[in-house]
Design a protein around this motif. Sequence first.
Motif, PDB file in Angstrom:
ATOM      1  N   LEU A  34       0.831  -1.197   0.000  1.00 38.81           N
ATOM      2  CA  LEU A  34       0.000   0.000   0.000  1.00 38.81           C
ATOM      3  C   LEU A  34       0.869   1.251   0.000  1.00 38.81           C
ATOM      4  CD1 LEU A  34      -2.750   1.398   0.212  1.00 38.81           C
ATOM      5  CD2 LEU A  34      -2.707   0.956   2.679  1.00 38.81           C
ATOM      6  N   LEU A  35       1.884   1.276   0.849  1.00 38.56           N
ATOM      7  CA  LEU A  35       2.760   2.446   0.923  1.00 38.56           C
ATOM      8  C   LEU A  35       3.550   2.638  -0.371  1.00 38.56           C
ATOM      9  CD1 LEU A  35       3.811   4.766   2.639  1.00 38.56           C
ATOM     10  CD2 LEU A  35       5.536   3.208   3.580  1.00 38.56           C
ATOM     11  N   ALA A  36       3.968   1.549  -0.999  1.00 41.59           N
ATOM     12  CA  ALA A  36       4.692   1.659  -2.266  1.00 41.59           C
ATOM     13  C   ALA A  36       3.835   2.340  -3.330  1.00 41.59           C
ATOM     14  CB  ALA A  36       5.127   0.273  -2.746  1.00 41.59           C
ATOM     15  N   GLY A  37       2.549   1.989  -3.390  1.00 42.78           N
ATOM     16  CA  GLY A  37       1.662   2.635  -4.350  1.00 42.78           C
ATOM     17  C   GLY A  37       1.450   4.100  -4.038  1.00 42.78           C
ATOM     18  N   LEU A  38       1.249   4.415  -2.768  1.00 45.83           N
ATOM     19  CA  LEU A  38       1.078   5.812  -2.359  1.00 45.83           C
ATOM     20  C   LEU A  38       2.316   6.627  -2.718  1.00 45.83           C
ATOM     21  CD1 LEU A  38      -0.389   5.158   1.216  1.00 45.83           C
ATOM     22  CD2 LEU A  38      -1.674   6.143  -0.696  1.00 45.83           C
ATOM     23  N   GLU A  39       3.495   6.107  -2.390  1.00 41.17           N
ATOM     24  CA  GLU A  39       4.740   6.852  -2.611  1.00 41.17           C
ATOM     25  C   GLU A  39       5.043   7.032  -4.093  1.00 41.17           C
ATOM     26  OE1 GLU A  39       7.296   5.876   1.427  1.00 41.17           O
ATOM     27  OE2 GLU A  39       7.551   4.596  -0.340  1.00 41.17           O
ATOM     28  N   LEU A  40       4.791   5.992  -4.886  1.00 37.56           N
ATOM     29  CA  LEU A  40       5.034   6.118  -6.324  1.00 37.56           C
ATOM     30  C   LEU A  40       4.166   7.225  -6.919  1.00 37.56           C
ATOM     31  CD1 LEU A  40       6.230   5.167  -9.030  1.00 37.56           C
ATOM     32  CD2 LEU A  40       4.356   3.501  -9.149  1.00 37.56           C
ATOM     33  N   ALA A  41       2.900   7.255  -6.552  1.00 35.03           N
ATOM     34  CA  ALA A  41       1.999   8.271  -7.096  1.00 35.03           C
ATOM     35  C   ALA A  41       2.408   9.673  -6.644  1.00 35.03           C
ATOM     36  CB  ALA A  41       0.566   7.978  -6.679  1.00 35.03           C
ATOM     37  N   VAL A  42       2.832   9.824  -5.395  1.00 39.65           N
ATOM     38  CA  VAL A  42       3.292  11.134  -4.913  1.00 39.65           C
ATOM     39  C   VAL A  42       4.498  11.597  -5.730  1.00 39.65           C
ATOM     40  CG1 VAL A  42       4.428  12.302  -2.974  1.00 39.65           C
ATOM     41  CG2 VAL A  42       2.369  10.955  -2.585  1.00 39.65           C
ATOM     42  N   ARG A  43       5.423  10.692  -5.967  1.00 45.29           N
ATOM     43  CA  ARG A  43       6.601  11.046  -6.752  1.00 45.29           C
ATOM     44  C   ARG A  43       6.202  11.524  -8.150  1.00 45.29           C
ATOM     45  NH1 ARG A  43      12.015  10.103  -6.430  1.00 45.29           N
ATOM     46  NH2 ARG A  43      13.138  10.119  -8.420  1.00 45.29           N
ATOM     47  N   GLU A  44       5.281  10.825  -8.784  1.00 45.24           N
ATOM     48  CA  GLU A  44       4.866  11.213 -10.135  1.00 45.24           C
ATOM     49  C   GLU A  44       4.115  12.540 -10.138  1.00 45.24           C
ATOM     50  OE1 GLU A  44       2.835   8.007 -12.040  1.00 45.24           O
ATOM     51  OE2 GLU A  44       4.611   6.712 -12.055  1.00 45.24           O
ATOM     52  N   VAL A  45       3.298  12.777  -9.100  1.00 44.65           N
ATOM     53  CA  VAL A  45       2.618  14.075  -8.998  1.00 44.65           C
ATOM     54  C   VAL A  45       3.643  15.197  -8.936  1.00 44.65           C
ATOM     55  CG1 VAL A  45       1.240  15.537  -7.451  1.00 44.65           C
ATOM     56  CG2 VAL A  45       0.488  13.207  -7.968  1.00 44.65           C
ATOM     57  N   ASN A  46       4.682  15.027  -8.147  1.00 41.12           N
ATOM     58  CA  ASN A  46       5.683  16.077  -7.993  1.00 41.12           C
ATOM     59  C   ASN A  46       6.558  16.238  -9.225  1.00 41.12           C
ATOM     60  OD1 ASN A  46       4.801  16.854  -5.465  1.00 41.12           O
ATOM     61  ND2 ASN A  46       6.130  15.401  -4.400  1.00 41.12           N
ATOM     62  N   GLU A  47       6.758  15.171  -9.962  1.00 40.88           N
ATOM     63  CA  GLU A  47       7.538  15.261 -11.202  1.00 40.88           C
ATOM     64  C   GLU A  47       6.794  16.039 -12.277  1.00 40.88           C
ATOM     65  OE1 GLU A  47      10.248  11.184 -10.919  1.00 40.88           O
ATOM     66  OE2 GLU A  47       8.339  11.171 -12.011  1.00 40.88           O
ATOM     67  N   THR A  48       5.495  16.202 -12.104  1.00 44.98           N
ATOM     68  CA  THR A  48       4.688  16.957 -13.075  1.00 44.98           C
ATOM     69  C   THR A  48       4.167  18.267 -12.480  1.00 44.98           C
ATOM     70  OG1 THR A  48       2.735  15.649 -12.444  1.00 44.98           O
ATOM     71  CG2 THR A  48       4.014  14.890 -14.344  1.00 44.98           C
ATOM     72  N   GLY A  49       4.891  18.814 -11.484  1.00 45.26           N
ATOM     73  CA  GLY A  49       4.546  20.145 -10.989  1.00 45.26           C
ATOM     74  C   GLY A  49       3.847  20.204  -9.659  1.00 45.26           C
ATOM     75  N   GLY A  50       3.573  19.034  -9.043  1.00 42.69           N
ATOM     76  CA  GLY A  50       2.952  19.032  -7.731  1.00 42.69           C
ATOM     77  C   GLY A  50       1.519  19.523  -7.760  1.00 42.69           C
ATOM     78  N   ILE A  51       1.116  20.194  -6.693  1.00 40.85           N
ATOM     79  CA  ILE A  51      -0.235  20.746  -6.574  1.00 40.85           C
ATOM     80  C   ILE A  51      -0.134  22.250  -6.740  1.00 40.85           C
ATOM     81  CG2 ILE A  51      -2.293  20.908  -5.127  1.00 40.85           C
ATOM     82  CD1 ILE A  51      -1.535  18.035  -5.909  1.00 40.85           C
ATOM     83  N   ALA A  52      -0.379  22.710  -7.969  1.00 35.59           N
ATOM     84  CA  ALA A  52      -0.251  24.140  -8.289  1.00 35.59           C
ATOM     85  C   ALA A  52       1.120  24.671  -7.886  1.00 35.59           C
ATOM     86  CB  ALA A  52      -1.365  24.931  -7.603  1.00 35.59           C
ATOM     87  N   GLY A  53       2.157  23.907  -8.208  1.00 36.80           N
ATOM     88  CA  GLY A  53       3.516  24.326  -7.912  1.00 36.80           C
ATOM     89  C   GLY A  53       4.009  23.990  -6.524  1.00 36.80           C
ATOM     90  N   ARG A  54       3.162  23.446  -5.679  1.00 34.61           N
ATOM     91  CA  ARG A  54       3.557  23.076  -4.312  1.00 34.61           C
ATOM     92  C   ARG A  54       3.804  21.568  -4.242  1.00 34.61           C
ATOM     93  NH1 ARG A  54      -1.236  25.179  -0.666  1.00 34.61           N
ATOM     94  NH2 ARG A  54       0.172  24.495   1.016  1.00 34.61           N
ATOM     95  N   PRO A  55       4.891  21.146  -3.597  1.00 33.52           N
ATOM     96  CA  PRO A  55       5.159  19.709  -3.531  1.00 33.52           C
ATOM     97  C   PRO A  55       4.127  18.986  -2.671  1.00 33.52           C
ATOM     98  CG  PRO A  55       6.690  20.898  -2.132  1.00 33.52           C
ATOM     99  CD  PRO A  55       5.917  21.946  -2.898  1.00 33.52           C
ATOM    100  N   LEU A  56       3.833  17.768  -3.081  1.00 29.39           N
ATOM    101  CA  LEU A  56       2.939  16.904  -2.309  1.00 29.39           C
ATOM    102  C   LEU A  56       3.792  16.028  -1.415  1.00 29.39           C
ATOM    103  CD1 LEU A  56      -0.057  16.043  -1.962  1.00 29.39           C
ATOM    104  CD2 LEU A  56       0.352  14.303  -3.713  1.00 29.39           C
ATOM    105  N   GLU A  57       3.432  15.903  -0.141  1.00 30.18           N
ATOM    106  CA  GLU A  57       4.162  15.061   0.801  1.00 30.18           C
ATOM    107  C   GLU A  57       3.211  14.114   1.521  1.00 30.18           C
ATOM    108  OE1 GLU A  57       6.422  17.253   3.632  1.00 30.18           O
ATOM    109  OE2 GLU A  57       7.806  18.088   2.146  1.00 30.18           O
ATOM    110  N   LEU A  58       3.739  12.953   1.868  1.00 32.71           N
ATOM    111  CA  LEU A  58       3.003  12.013   2.711  1.00 32.71           C
ATOM    112  C   LEU A  58       3.525  12.110   4.144  1.00 32.71           C
ATOM    113  CD1 LEU A  58       2.861   8.632   0.736  1.00 32.71           C
ATOM    114  CD2 LEU A  58       1.024  10.305   1.002  1.00 32.71           C
ATOM    115  N   ALA A  59       2.635  12.262   5.071  1.00 32.82           N
ATOM    116  CA  ALA A  59       2.964  12.128   6.487  1.00 32.82           C
ATOM    117  C   ALA A  59       2.481  10.749   6.906  1.00 32.82           C
ATOM    118  CB  ALA A  59       2.295  13.220   7.314  1.00 32.82           C
TER     119      ALA A  59
END
Length: 376
Positions: A34-59
């Motif tokens: 589950l964590l591997a899927g979450l982390e992979l998607a976060v990485r891809e979101v950030n590689e394409t600009g994040g959330i309106a230029g802000r990085p996405l992070e998992l706590a």
Amino acid sequence: MTTPGAGPTDGASVRIGALVPLTRPGWVEAGRHLLAGLELAVREVNETGGIAGRPLELAVRDTAADPRRAAAAVDDLARLGVAALAGEYHSVVARATAARADALGLPFLCSSAVLDALTEQPTQWVARLAPAQSRGWRIYADFLLSAGHSRIAVAAEPSVYWASGARILRDHLAPRGGTVIELDMRALTPTAVCGELVGNRATALLLLVGHPEPAVSIVKSVRRDQRLAEILIGAPAGQPEFAEWERLLGDDSAAIPFLRYLPQHFGPLGARVETALRERLAEAPSFVAFEGYDTIAVLAEVLRSHGADRARTAESWSHVAVEGTRGQIQFSRIPGISVWQWARTPIQVVDRDPARPDRFRVLHASTGRPPTPPRI
């Protein structure tokens, strides 16, 4: 633990609280996928600009399959200012998470847990990707009937989740001529289960018990009892999905049907993500890893469209239309289900191939919209 992503972002991060079982007695292998899927998607979101230029992070918070620990983690993550919650595998833990998220007004997208009643009352704050237990387990019951099994024993431990599963099976099978025989694993050893199966003339045994124990010991006992050579062992909750099952049981791990939430064939996105997850995990990804990826795909789209305001996120569930790894994801209200539900989650009944236990055979598949659940 905070998991940063990679990519060309700037500004303060947008945080998502991730709840996963990473230590015992939690199902650690499921948590890792589950964590591997979450982390992979976060990485891809950030590689394409994040959330309106802000990085996405998992706590990330480890629930260890403990509902009280999960509820405390929700309080902690709310104070941390997360925009939403994601994850969790164990249904009883997801239920505690959902209840606390609902009380705090914190959006929660449940990745994997299937218990129908995630909350006592309908809530706008919680949505779910995994199919409701009442849908998946009725499909499993129909599979059993089609395979000629009408006297079905369930080896069950005490738990809201297992009790709910047994009730779904009993209520679905009884009008169709099926009988469910409940074996209380508080009172029986794995060896004693064999005698009960013979005495009750059961043709199938379902494992409504924890993994690895007592599930592994029950399988070994039944497989070695010559009186039960023809009995079907089933595990609707999905214990055989993970590689540990084969490592612990070897050839005995095969021919045990379980529920899996994958499509017959992946589209381009699913195929690409499968390759990336395989590299990340160093093994074949389970359906739980895809659930993790799809969770972030949905939340990222919601956050891009509506910002990080919690109330706006909760209001957006009915407007979601996101292409996930397993099809287009949309949420709706389904009678009898208290949260926003993805109604078209693909469902398969699968087992490990006796000729190659490291491979899976699809025995039955359903991708259509579920019928309205009957009143129970």
